[in-house]
Design a protein around this motif. Structure first.
Motif, PDB file in Angstrom:
ATOM      1  N   ALA A 219      -4.413  20.682 -82.762  1.00 33.96           N
ATOM      2  CA  ALA A 219      -4.923  22.040 -83.009  1.00 33.96           C
ATOM      3  C   ALA A 219      -6.442  22.088 -82.810  1.00 33.96           C
ATOM      4  CB  ALA A 219      -4.544  22.481 -84.424  1.00 33.96           C
ATOM      5  N   GLN A 220      -7.133  21.039 -83.267  1.00 33.34           N
ATOM      6  CA  GLN A 220      -8.595  20.972 -83.088  1.00 33.34           C
ATOM      7  C   GLN A 220      -8.955  20.951 -81.608  1.00 33.34           C
ATOM      8  OE1 GLN A 220     -11.338  20.440 -85.653  1.00 33.34           O
ATOM      9  NE2 GLN A 220     -12.295  21.237 -83.793  1.00 33.34           N
ATOM     10  N   SER A 221      -8.200  20.150 -80.838  1.00 38.45           N
ATOM     11  CA  SER A 221      -8.461  20.052 -79.393  1.00 38.45           C
ATOM     12  C   SER A 221      -8.214  21.390 -78.697  1.00 38.45           C
ATOM     13  CB  SER A 221      -7.576  18.956 -78.786  1.00 38.45           C
ATOM     14  OG  SER A 221      -7.755  18.892 -77.387  1.00 38.45           O
ATOM     15  N   ASP A 222      -7.084  22.044 -79.097  1.00 41.95           N
ATOM     16  CA  ASP A 222      -6.763  23.348 -78.502  1.00 41.95           C
ATOM     17  C   ASP A 222      -7.845  24.375 -78.855  1.00 41.95           C
ATOM     18  OD1 ASP A 222      -4.483  22.276 -77.472  1.00 41.95           O
ATOM     19  OD2 ASP A 222      -3.134  23.088 -79.011  1.00 41.95           O
ATOM     20  N   TYR A 223      -8.330  24.317 -80.076  1.00 44.43           N
ATOM     21  CA  TYR A 223      -9.370  25.245 -80.516  1.00 44.43           C
ATOM     22  C   TYR A 223     -10.657  25.047 -79.717  1.00 44.43           C
ATOM     23  CZ  TYR A 223     -13.160  27.104 -83.393  1.00 44.43           C
ATOM     24  OH  TYR A 223     -14.289  27.751 -83.817  1.00 44.43           O
ATOM     25  N   ASN A 224     -11.062  23.789 -79.558  1.00 42.16           N
ATOM     26  CA  ASN A 224     -12.292  23.500 -78.803  1.00 42.16           C
ATOM     27  C   ASN A 224     -12.159  23.947 -77.346  1.00 42.16           C
ATOM     28  OD1 ASN A 224     -13.509  22.379 -81.064  1.00 42.16           O
ATOM     29  ND2 ASN A 224     -12.886  20.287 -80.567  1.00 42.16           N
ATOM     30  N   ALA A 225     -10.979  23.711 -76.765  1.00 42.01           N
ATOM     31  CA  ALA A 225     -10.748  24.101 -75.374  1.00 42.01           C
ATOM     32  C   ALA A 225     -10.779  25.626 -75.232  1.00 42.01           C
ATOM     33  CB  ALA A 225      -9.414  23.547 -74.882  1.00 42.01           C
ATOM     34  N   ALA A 226     -10.143  26.314 -76.194  1.00 40.78           N
ATOM     35  CA  ALA A 226     -10.120  27.779 -76.140  1.00 40.78           C
ATOM     36  C   ALA A 226     -11.525  28.352 -76.316  1.00 40.78           C
ATOM     37  CB  ALA A 226      -9.177  28.322 -77.218  1.00 40.78           C
ATOM     38  N   LYS A 227     -12.286  27.734 -77.196  1.00 41.93           N
ATOM     39  CA  LYS A 227     -13.660  28.203 -77.425  1.00 41.93           C
ATOM     40  C   LYS A 227     -14.499  28.018 -76.170  1.00 41.93           C
ATOM     41  CE  LYS A 227     -17.510  27.810 -80.658  1.00 41.93           C
ATOM     42  NZ  LYS A 227     -18.039  27.133 -81.869  1.00 41.93           N
ATOM     43  N   LYS A 228     -14.306  26.904 -75.465  1.00 42.05           N
ATOM     44  CA  LYS A 228     -15.051  26.664 -74.233  1.00 42.05           C
ATOM     45  C   LYS A 228     -14.618  27.660 -73.144  1.00 42.05           C
ATOM     46  CE  LYS A 228     -16.415  23.112 -70.923  1.00 42.05           C
ATOM     47  NZ  LYS A 228     -16.327  24.063 -69.791  1.00 42.05           N
ATOM     48  N   THR A 229     -13.307  27.933 -73.092  1.00 38.44           N
ATOM     49  CA  THR A 229     -12.817  28.908 -72.111  1.00 38.44           C
ATOM     50  C   THR A 229     -13.458  30.276 -72.353  1.00 38.44           C
ATOM     51  OG1 THR A 229     -10.696  27.761 -71.906  1.00 38.44           O
ATOM     52  CG2 THR A 229     -10.776  30.068 -71.194  1.00 38.44           C
ATOM     53  N   TYR A 230     -13.560  30.639 -73.636  1.00 37.96           N
ATOM     54  CA  TYR A 230     -14.190  31.917 -73.991  1.00 37.96           C
ATOM     55  C   TYR A 230     -15.672  31.909 -73.593  1.00 37.96           C
ATOM     56  CZ  TYR A 230     -16.127  35.626 -76.930  1.00 37.96           C
ATOM     57  OH  TYR A 230     -16.797  36.730 -77.381  1.00 37.96           O
ATOM     58  N   SER A 231     -16.348  30.811 -73.883  1.00 36.69           N
ATOM     59  CA  SER A 231     -17.765  30.699 -73.531  1.00 36.69           C
ATOM     60  C   SER A 231     -17.954  30.770 -72.017  1.00 36.69           C
ATOM     61  CB  SER A 231     -18.322  29.378 -74.081  1.00 36.69           C
ATOM     62  OG  SER A 231     -19.681  29.220 -73.685  1.00 36.69           O
ATOM     63  N   ASP A 232     -17.066  30.101 -71.277  1.00 37.71           N
ATOM     64  CA  ASP A 232     -17.142  30.135 -69.809  1.00 37.71           C
ATOM     65  C   ASP A 232     -16.886  31.547 -69.280  1.00 37.71           C
ATOM     66  OD1 ASP A 232     -17.661  27.448 -69.799  1.00 37.71           O
ATOM     67  OD2 ASP A 232     -15.619  26.826 -69.279  1.00 37.71           O
ATOM     68  N   ALA A 233     -15.959  32.269 -69.933  1.00 41.42           N
ATOM     69  CA  ALA A 233     -15.661  33.636 -69.501  1.00 41.42           C
ATOM     70  C   ALA A 233     -16.880  34.537 -69.687  1.00 41.42           C
ATOM     71  CB  ALA A 233     -14.471  34.189 -70.285  1.00 41.42           C
ATOM     72  N   ILE A 234     -17.595  34.326 -70.793  1.00 40.60           N
ATOM     73  CA  ILE A 234     -18.817  35.112 -71.023  1.00 40.60           C
ATOM     74  C   ILE A 234     -19.871  34.769 -69.970  1.00 40.60           C
ATOM     75  CG2 ILE A 234     -20.772  35.415 -72.591  1.00 40.60           C
ATOM     76  CD1 ILE A 234     -18.832  35.241 -74.908  1.00 40.60           C
ATOM     77  N   ASP A 235     -20.010  33.479 -69.658  1.00 41.43           N
ATOM     78  CA  ASP A 235     -20.973  33.077 -68.621  1.00 41.43           C
ATOM     79  C   ASP A 235     -20.608  33.696 -67.274  1.00 41.43           C
ATOM     80  OD1 ASP A 235     -22.357  31.593 -70.456  1.00 41.43           O
ATOM     81  OD2 ASP A 235     -21.395  29.685 -69.932  1.00 41.43           O
ATOM     82  N   THR A 236     -19.322  33.727 -66.979  1.00 44.20           N
ATOM     83  CA  THR A 236     -18.866  34.333 -65.721  1.00 44.20           C
ATOM     84  C   THR A 236     -19.213  35.813 -65.680  1.00 44.20           C
ATOM     85  OG1 THR A 236     -17.028  32.767 -65.528  1.00 44.20           O
ATOM     86  CG2 THR A 236     -16.865  34.815 -64.264  1.00 44.20           C
ATOM     87  N   ALA A 237     -19.008  36.498 -66.806  1.00 45.30           N
ATOM     88  CA  ALA A 237     -19.338  37.926 -66.880  1.00 45.30           C
ATOM     89  C   ALA A 237     -20.842  38.144 -66.722  1.00 45.30           C
ATOM     90  CB  ALA A 237     -18.861  38.506 -68.203  1.00 45.30           C
ATOM     91  N   ASN A 238     -21.622  37.253 -67.338  1.00 43.93           N
ATOM     92  CA  ASN A 238     -23.083  37.347 -67.184  1.00 43.93           C
ATOM     93  C   ASN A 238     -23.487  37.169 -65.727  1.00 43.93           C
ATOM     94  OD1 ASN A 238     -24.513  37.877 -69.659  1.00 43.93           O
ATOM     95  ND2 ASN A 238     -23.651  35.977 -70.426  1.00 43.93           N
ATOM     96  N   ASP A 239     -22.882  36.196 -65.073  1.00 43.28           N
ATOM     97  CA  ASP A 239     -23.174  35.977 -63.653  1.00 43.28           C
ATOM     98  C   ASP A 239     -22.783  37.190 -62.819  1.00 43.28           C
ATOM     99  OD1 ASP A 239     -24.117  33.486 -64.252  1.00 43.28           O
ATOM    100  OD2 ASP A 239     -22.250  32.445 -63.743  1.00 43.28           O
TER     101      ASP A 239
END
Length: 381
Positions: A219-239
């Motif tokens: 669950a911790q690994s899935d949470y960290n991965a999901a959080k990174k995916t969300y962060s990457d999505a925000i970076d993509t939107a910023n770009d």
């Protein structure tokens, strides 16, 4: 006969000197000095062309000044709008009243742009869809003649860089996919966070066996991965927002691709134009659109500042070129004067001398005639 010839010569010189004094020219036509007359005529023609260049620069300066002043006034109005939008971020303000004030500023912006007209030209409010529309406005800046070849140079100003309004607009390239990615990533992140907290609670409430620990780690690994995916999505939107997603049109009526952060920290993508700002219905639960308006105004202000800088540089260039053309005209006038103008002091002195010579010539002719009569009288005796 000698006295008569001398008197005629003096009379001819008197006529020439009198003509120079009356016209102020020592070379009045080609018969006086063909080389000097030809050069002076060419320089006079060049001065006529330079005079036309000076007039064109004057008209160009008027157009640039009008656009420059209109742009500066518009920038001040935009700063007021930016301040009011920022004030609207406060949760305790009446955004409907702020919108009323913004509407008044938006109306003044349009009036300023529409009124910035000189000789039927408006560089702030245009219609690029019109059949006679030309983006580049050229101001005649110089006239030169080198080895008999004439060249005319211009100062080019692009209205596409200065226009605040354009009747022709194209929408921004919407980044809906980026917003969808953010929304999906946020949902995944929140679900993973819930699963992680549930697994942590299960592990803590159990005897902390290996299976519970494995589930917690997963669950911790899935949470960290999901959080990174969300962060990457925000970076993509910023770009996507930084990239060329803006629409086409004037600075104040085209759509700007901007991001606004909501109250959960998620970014939303908007396509907003300045002339349609409306914050009256925005609620405190989601201020992302209001923040996006602030970002759009900031981008528009940057574009307006660049346009004002361009117009200011053009204004300085035209002023400098006008001064240079005026100096060329004066230099040409001095050259013409050196070639064809009479020295009035010298000609005046020569006139007086010739008048005295003429008087003496008349007396000499009278004496000569008297002597002839005396000789004739001897033959008569």
């Amino acid at each position: 006969m000698t006295a008569l010839t001398t008197l005629k010569s003096i009379a001819g010189q008197l006529d020439q000197t009198s003509a120079r004094i009356s016209t102020g020219l020592k070379v009045g036509d080609a018969s006086d000095n063909s080389a000097y007359w030809s050069i002076a005529t060419t320089i006079r023609a060049d001065n006529g062309s330079l005079g036309a260049v000076k007039d064109a620069l004057g008209l160009g300066a008027a157009s640039v000044d009008t656009a420059f002043n209109g742009m500066n006034r518009s920038i001040e109005l935009m700063k007021d709008i930016q301040a009011k939008l920022t004030a609207g971020l406060s949760p305790n303000v009446d955004r409907a009243k702020i919108q009323t004030e913004i509407d008044a500023k938006l109306k003044e912006l349009k009036q300023t742009a529409d009124a910035s007209v000189v000789s039927g030209e408006n560089w702030l409010s245009t219609d690029s869809a019109a059949g006679n529309y030309v983006s580049d406005r050229r101001v005649v800046a110089s006239f030169t003649r080198i080895d008999g070849k004439i060249s005319v140079d211009t100062i080019t100003i692009s209205v596409d860089d200065t226009k605040l309004y354009d009747k022709k607009t194209d929408p921004a390239d919407a980044a809906a996919a980026a917003d969808a990615d953010i929304s999906a990533a946020k949902t995944t992140w929140e679900t993973a966070e819930t699963d992680w907290k549930t697994a942590q609670s299960t592990w803590e409430s159990s005897i902390k066996d290996a299976a519970a620990k494995t589930a917690l780690d997963t669950a911790q690994s899935d949470y960290n991965a999901a959080k990174k995916t969300y962060s990457d999505a925000i970076d993509t939107a910023n770009d996507a927002a930084v990239a060329a997603v803006d629409g086409e049109g004037g600075i104040l009526n085209k759509q700007w691709g901007v991001l606004g952060k909501d109250e959960d920290g998620a970014y939303k993508h908007y396509e907003l134009s300045i002339d349609t700002i409306d914050i009256s219905t925005i609620q405190n639960q989601d201020l992302s659109k209001l923040r996006a308006y602030v970002a759009a105004v900031d981008k528009a202000l940057g574009a307006m500042t660049d346009a004002a800088t361009t117009l200011g540089a053009n204004k300085t260039q035209i002023t400098s070129q006008t001064t240079f053309v005026e100096s060329l005209i004066k230099a040409n006038e001095r050259s013409i004067g050196t070639l064809v103008d009479a020295d009035m002091e010298e000609e005046s002195t020569r006139l007086k001398a010739l008048q005295v010579q003429q008087q003496l010539g008349v007396q000499a002719l009278s004496i000569a005639n008297g002597s002839t009569q005396s000789i004739l009288s001897l033959f008569q005796g």
